[in-house]
Scaffold this active site. Structure first.
Site, mmCIF file in Angstrom:
data_model
loop_
_atom_site.group_PDB
_atom_site.id
_atom_site.type_symbol
_atom_site.label_atom_id
_atom_site.label_comp_id
_atom_site.label_asym_id
_atom_site.label_seq_id
_atom_site.Cartn_x
_atom_site.Cartn_y
_atom_site.Cartn_z
ATOM 1 N N ARG A 50 -24.372 -43.876 56.736
ATOM 2 C CA ARG A 50 -23.293 -43.944 55.736
ATOM 3 C C ARG A 50 -22.897 -42.537 55.280
ATOM 4 O O ARG A 50 -21.734 -42.275 54.986
ATOM 5 C CB ARG A 50 -23.719 -44.812 54.536
ATOM 6 N N TYR A 102 4.544 -47.595 52.705
ATOM 7 C CA TYR A 102 3.901 -48.665 53.464
ATOM 8 C C TYR A 102 3.576 -49.820 52.504
ATOM 9 O O TYR A 102 3.042 -49.584 51.409
ATOM 10 C CB TYR A 102 2.627 -48.108 54.099
ATOM 11 N N ASP A 173 1.018 -39.262 52.938
ATOM 12 C CA ASP A 173 0.630 -40.167 54.026
ATOM 13 C C ASP A 173 1.403 -39.706 55.262
ATOM 14 O O ASP A 173 2.616 -39.874 55.335
ATOM 15 C CB ASP A 173 0.973 -41.611 53.640
ATOM 16 N N LYS A 198 -2.975 -46.005 63.919
ATOM 17 C CA LYS A 198 -1.651 -45.831 64.504
ATOM 18 C C LYS A 198 -1.680 -44.749 65.586
ATOM 19 O O LYS A 198 -2.337 -44.926 66.578
ATOM 20 C CB LYS A 198 -0.650 -45.539 63.392
HETATM 21 C C1 LIG Z 1 -0.755 -48.855 58.708
HETATM 22 C C2 LIG Z 1 -0.482 -47.906 57.651
HETATM 23 C C3 LIG Z 1 -1.373 -47.735 56.575
HETATM 24 C C4 LIG Z 1 -2.626 -48.564 56.438
HETATM 25 O O1 LIG Z 1 -3.522 -48.319 57.467
HETATM 26 P P1 LIG Z 1 -4.521 -49.436 58.075
HETATM 27 O O2 LIG Z 1 -5.257 -48.672 59.114
HETATM 28 O O3 LIG Z 1 -3.664 -50.535 58.625
HETATM 29 O O4 LIG Z 1 -5.377 -49.905 56.961
HETATM 30 C C5 LIG Z 1 -1.061 -46.778 55.629
HETATM 31 N N1 LIG Z 1 0.068 -46.040 55.693
HETATM 32 C C6 LIG Z 1 0.939 -46.194 56.708
HETATM 33 C C7 LIG Z 1 2.174 -45.347 56.738
HETATM 34 C C8 LIG Z 1 0.705 -47.124 57.714
HETATM 35 O O5 LIG Z 1 1.586 -47.277 58.703
#
Ligand SMILES: *Cc1c(COP(=O)(O)O)cnc(C)c1O
Length: 388
Positions: A50, A102, A173, A198
C-alpha cells in the site's frame, strides 16, 4: 540534455543501468503485498505494497517525468485520484470549478465533497472573470482544458497567475490531451490529474488514475493521504499502464491525424450542424491551444440536426463502438446526455450546450479510410431513413 517525450515514455533515466532487475528489458511485476526486512530496524525501503511497490513506483516515476513533476501517485482509477485530492480540503473551504467538467468529477463534488462541507462556484473558466468569484475561503481552482465535452479552452498560464496571486492551488485534469500534448505544471499549475484509464493506458482495458505535482509539501501530504486511504494501483495494473505508455506518442499522433480527417469529413455533412474540435482554426480556443499545447488531441464533439439522428448514429455504428470511455486505440462514440454526463443536473447540462443531439467521438488508431467508410455508411443509412 533533456530528452524528448517519446523517449521519456520508454526510458526512465534514473532507473537505467546495466543488468538491473536481472537485465529484464520490461520492468518486472512485483506481485507481493509485503517485503521481508534484512534485520531488526532495517528495511530495503519497501515494507508493504500500500505504501510502496517497485512496479507502481517505476510507473509513478515515468508519469512524473512525463509531466515534469517531482512526484506522481498511481491510483486505482481517475476518480480515486480525484477523491483523494479532495481530502486536501476542509469543511468550510470553497473551490472554483469549471462548469463543463467530466461528469464523474461533478458527481463527486455534488454528492461527496459538498456533504463534507466544501462549497463550489461553477463557472466557465475560459471566459468568466475568475477573480470575481474568489472569496476569503477559496482554496483552489479546478479545470479541464479542453473541457469535456464542449472543448472550451482555458489559458492555463493566465489562470495559474491568477491562482498564485490569491494563493490558490491550480488543479488541471489533463486527461484529454495526455502529457504527450500538454504539460500544465510547466505552465504554473500545482497539481495535474489524469484518468490513466484513457490515453496513458490507451487500450480500453485497465483503470488507473494519477495525481502529479511539482510541490514538495503537496507531495508529502498526498503521500500521507494515499497510504492512509489505500486506493493504490495494483502491481499488474501498474505494469499494464507502463506498457501502454510506451506507445503513447505514436498513438496520440495517429489518433490526432485520424481526428483531423474525421473533422473535415463531418463538416461536409448536411446532417451535422456543428463540429467542435480545437484543431480547427475557427475554434475560439485554437490560438491558446497552439500556445500551450503541442497538439489538439483526438476528441471530437458534434451536433446533429435532431435527437433522432443522434440515436440513429448510435444504432448503426459497428466498427466504431458505442461505449462510454475515451483515449484508447479503438474509436468509441459516446452520448453525453445519458452516459458520461447523465448525473450532471439538466439545467447545467443544457447551459453547457450538451443536448440530446450531441455526440462525442474518441478517435482511435484504425486506418483513416476505414473510419471514414464506416461513417459514410452510417450517415447514408440515416439519410435514407429521413433522419439526415
Ligand atoms: C474518465 C475521466 C475521469 C475519471 O477517470 P476514471 O479512470 O474513469 O475513474 C476523470 N476526468 C476525465 C477528464 C475523464 O475522462
Amino acid at each position: 540534455m533533456a530528452r524528448g517525450i517519446g523517449t521519456k515514455c520508454l526510458h526512465l533515466e534514473e532507473n537505467e543501468g546495466r543488468c538491473r532487475n536481472y537485465g529484464a528489458v520490461s520492468w518486472p511485476i512485483f506481485q507481493t503485498a509485503a517485503y521481508a526486512h534484512p534485520g531488526a530496524g532495517k528495511s530495503t525501503g519497501y515494507d508493504y505494497t500500500r505504501e510502496q511497490n517497485p512496479t507502481r513506483e517505476h510507473l509513478e516515476k515515468v508519469v512524473a517525468a512525463l509531466e515534469n513533476g517531482i512526484d506522481a501517485l498511481a491510483f486505482t482509477s481517475g476518480m480515486a485520484a480525484a477523491a483523494l485530492l479532495m481530502e486536501l480540503f476542509h469543511p468550510g473551504d470553497h473551490l472554483i470549478a469549471d462548469a463543463d467538467l467530466y461528469g464523474g468529477s461533478i458527481r463527486l463534488f455534488d454528492h461527496v465533497s459538498q456533504k463534507n462541507g466544501i462549497t463550489f462556484s461553477r463557472i466557465d473558466c475560459y471566459k468568466d472573470d475568475v477573480e470575481s468569484y474568489i472569496k476569503d475561503n477559496t482554496k483552489a481552482v479546478y479545470i479541464e482544458t479542453p473541457t469535456n465535452p464542449m472543448m472550451h479552452v482555458t489559458d492555463i498560464e493566465h489562470m495559474a497567475k491568477t491562482a498564485k496571486k490569491h494563493n490558490l492551488l491550480l488543479i488541471v485534469d489533463n486527461t484529454f490531451l495526455s502529457p504527450y500534448f500538454q504539460n500544465p505544471l510547466d505552465l504554473g499549475a500545482d497539481v495535474v490529474l489524469h484518468s490513466g484509464t484513457k490515453y496513458l493506458g490507451g487500450h480500453n482495458d485497465t483503470l488507473a488514475g494519477f495525481l502529479v505535482t511539482n510541490r514538495e509539501e503537496i507531495s508529502e501530504r498526498l503521500r500521507f493521504l494515499f497510504k492512509t486511504t489505500g486506493a493504490c494501483l495494483a502491481p499488474l495494473d501498474s505494469w499494464l499502464i507502463l506498457r501502454g505508455i510506451k506507445t503513447l506518442g505514436i498513438r496520440m499522433e495517429k489518433a490526432q491525424e485520424n481526428a483531423m480527417a474525421i473533422v473535415n469529413w463531418l463538416k461536409g455533412q448536411k446532417a451535422v450542424t456543428k463540429v467542435i474540435y480545437p484543431g480547427l482554426a475557427e475554434h475560439p480556443g485554437h490560438e491558446i491551444m497552439k500556445k500551450q499545447a503541442r497538439g489538439f488531441g483526438a476528441m471530437i464533439t458534434f451536433q446533429l440536426k435532431s435527437k433522432e439522428s443522434a440515436l440513429a448514429v448510435l444504432e448503426k455504428v459497428r466498427m466504431i463502438q458505442y461505449a462510454e470511455s475515451l483515449g484508447g486505440v479503438e474509436t468509441l462514440i459516446t452520448y453525453p446526455a445519458t452516459q458520461t454526463h447523465a448525473d450532471v443536473p439538466e439545467e447545467i447540462r443544457e447551459r453547457n450546450g450538451i443536448t440530446e443531439s450531441t455526440l462525442r467521438l474518441s478517435v482511435g488508431i484504425e486506418d483513416e479510410k476505414d473510419l471514414l467508410d464506416e461513417l459514410e455508411r452510417v450517415f447514408r443509412e440515416i439519410e435514407g431513413e429521413g433522419h439526415g
